[in-house]
Design an enzyme around this catalytic site. Sequence first.
Site, short mmCIF file in Angstrom:
data_model
loop_
_atom_site.label_atom_id
_atom_site.label_comp_id
_atom_site.label_asym_id
_atom_site.label_seq_id
_atom_site.Cartn_x
_atom_site.Cartn_y
_atom_site.Cartn_z
N GLU A 68 33.45 43.27 52.64
CA GLU A 68 33.94 42.22 51.75
C GLU A 68 35.07 41.40 52.38
O GLU A 68 35.15 40.20 52.18
CB GLU A 68 34.43 42.81 50.41
CG GLU A 68 35.08 41.72 49.57
CD GLU A 68 35.31 42.05 48.12
OE1 GLU A 68 35.12 43.21 47.71
OE2 GLU A 68 35.69 41.12 47.39
N ASP A 124 36.34 48.63 46.01
CA ASP A 124 35.69 47.93 44.91
C ASP A 124 36.52 48.26 43.67
O ASP A 124 36.93 49.40 43.48
CB ASP A 124 34.25 48.41 44.73
CG ASP A 124 33.56 47.63 43.63
OD1 ASP A 124 33.71 46.39 43.59
OD2 ASP A 124 32.87 48.26 42.80
N ASP A 266 28.83 45.22 46.22
CA ASP A 266 29.26 45.67 44.89
C ASP A 266 28.22 46.56 44.21
O ASP A 266 28.47 47.05 43.09
CB ASP A 266 29.53 44.47 43.97
CG ASP A 266 30.87 43.80 44.28
OD1 ASP A 266 31.75 44.49 44.82
OD2 ASP A 266 31.02 42.61 43.98
P1 AMP Z 1 33.73 45.81 38.07
O1 AMP Z 1 34.87 46.71 38.31
O2 AMP Z 1 32.46 46.51 37.78
O3 AMP Z 1 34.03 44.76 37.08
O4 AMP Z 1 33.37 45.10 39.43
C1 AMP Z 1 34.31 44.56 40.30
C2 AMP Z 1 33.59 43.51 41.12
O5 AMP Z 1 33.21 42.43 40.28
C3 AMP Z 1 34.45 42.88 42.17
O6 AMP Z 1 34.24 43.50 43.40
C4 AMP Z 1 33.98 41.43 42.23
O7 AMP Z 1 33.27 41.17 43.43
C5 AMP Z 1 33.01 41.31 41.08
N1 AMP Z 1 33.23 40.09 40.26
C6 AMP Z 1 34.27 39.24 40.27
N2 AMP Z 1 34.08 38.24 39.38
C7 AMP Z 1 32.87 38.46 38.80
C8 AMP Z 1 32.11 37.76 37.80
N3 AMP Z 1 32.54 36.67 37.22
N4 AMP Z 1 30.91 38.28 37.45
C9 AMP Z 1 30.46 39.42 38.03
N5 AMP Z 1 31.15 40.12 38.97
C10 AMP Z 1 32.34 39.66 39.36
MG MG Z 2 33.84 44.72 45.01
#
Ligand code: AMP
Ligand code: MG
Length: 325
Positions: A68, A124, A266
Site C-alpha cells: 500500500e 490495514d 485490503d
Molecule cells: P475497514 O477497517 O474494514 O473499514 O477497512 C480499512 C480500509 O478501507 C482501508 O485500508 C482503506 O483502504 C479502505 N477504505 C478507505 N476509504 C474507503 C471507502 N470509502 N470505501 C471502502 N473502503 C475504503
Molecule cells: Mg488497508
Amino acid sequence: MNYQAEKELALKIVKQAAKLCQRVQQTDGGKAVKKADTSPVTVADFGAQAILCQGLMEAFPNDPVIGEEDATLLQKSGLEGVRQQIIKQVQQSIPTATPENVIDWINWGNGQVAQRYWTLDPIDGTKGFIRGDQYAVALALVEAGEVKLGVLACPAFPREDGSKGLIFLAIRGQGAIEMPLEGGTPEVMKVDPSSKFEQLYRIESVESVHSDRRVQTAIDRRLGLTYTAKQMDSLAKYGAIAKGEAHFYTRVPLPQFEGKKENIWDHAAGVIIVEEAGGMVTDLEGKPLDFSLGTKLSNNHGVLATNGVIHSQLLAAIQQEKSSF
Ligand code: AMP
Ligand code: MG
C-alpha cells in the site's frame, strides 16, 4: 506446490512487522501524517512495509510485491523527522539497515501485478491502530489471479484467555489455522455453519463511510437478523468469520463512492483465510474476486464474505434490496 518456503518466510516477516507496529504504538502512540487522499499513515505503516519487503526481496527476488505505501511522501519537506523515526524503528529490527536501504525496501512494494505476485498492507485499519483498536498486518501470495497463501497478524485480536494477539494463516487446499502472535500451538479454524438468521452476527467496519449502512440495515431486516452487528477495523473481520465469531460481512459501496474499487491488499489475505476455513467470498453479484487486474478489484462490485451456508440467501437478499431502490 505446498508453499512451505513461502509460508515460513511469510510468518517470520509478518511477526517481525507486527512487533515493529507494537513498538511504535507503545513509544509514540501512532502519531499520523496525512496522505494525498487525506487518509492517515504512521511511522509504523512505513516501517512495517520496509520489513515485509526486505524479507520478500531477499527470499523471492523474482516475485513482484505490491504494497500500500510508497516512500515518495517522505521526500516532502517537514517530514524529515518522520523519515528519521522510520529508519530508527527499522534499524531496531534490522540493525544493518542504512537510511537508503529503508527507502529502497519501502519502494520495493511498487511492483506490478504479474502471473505470480505478493500483495501486502503493512497496517490495514490504520485508523483502528491510531485509536488503539483492531488492525492487521496483511500479506498474500497470488498466482493466476487467485490467492494461494494469506497471513494476517492481528496484535489486538482478543483471545479466549483474555490476552491479545493472533496470527491467521491459510494455504490453498491446506486449510486455515490460527496461533498466538508470540508463538504457540496452531489450531485449525472453521467457520460456524449456523444458518438461522435470528442467531447470526454480521460484522462491519468501524468507519461508517466504508460501507453503506442504510443498505446493510435493510438487508438485515429482510433476513430477520436480531443481533446488532459487531464492529471491527481491518481485515481482522475475515479472521472473526473464519473463527466462527461472526457469520457474514458485506462491503457495499456508498452512492458517493459508487465507482471506487476495492484495493487488492485490503482483501487478498482475508479471502483465503475465510475460504479455507469453509466459508465463501464473492462480490455482491456472486462473482469471485479477481486479483489479476492490477491494484484494484476493478471487475468486482463490493464484497460479501460468509460462512458459506448462507451465501446464496445473502446474494438473493442483496439483489432484492438493489431492485427495491
Ligand atoms: P475497514 O477497517 O474494514 O473499514 O477497512 C480499512 C480500509 O478501507 C482501508 O485500508 C482503506 O483502504 C479502505 N477504505 C478507505 N476509504 C474507503 C471507502 N470509502 N470505501 C471502502 N473502503 C475504503
Ligand atoms: Mg488497508
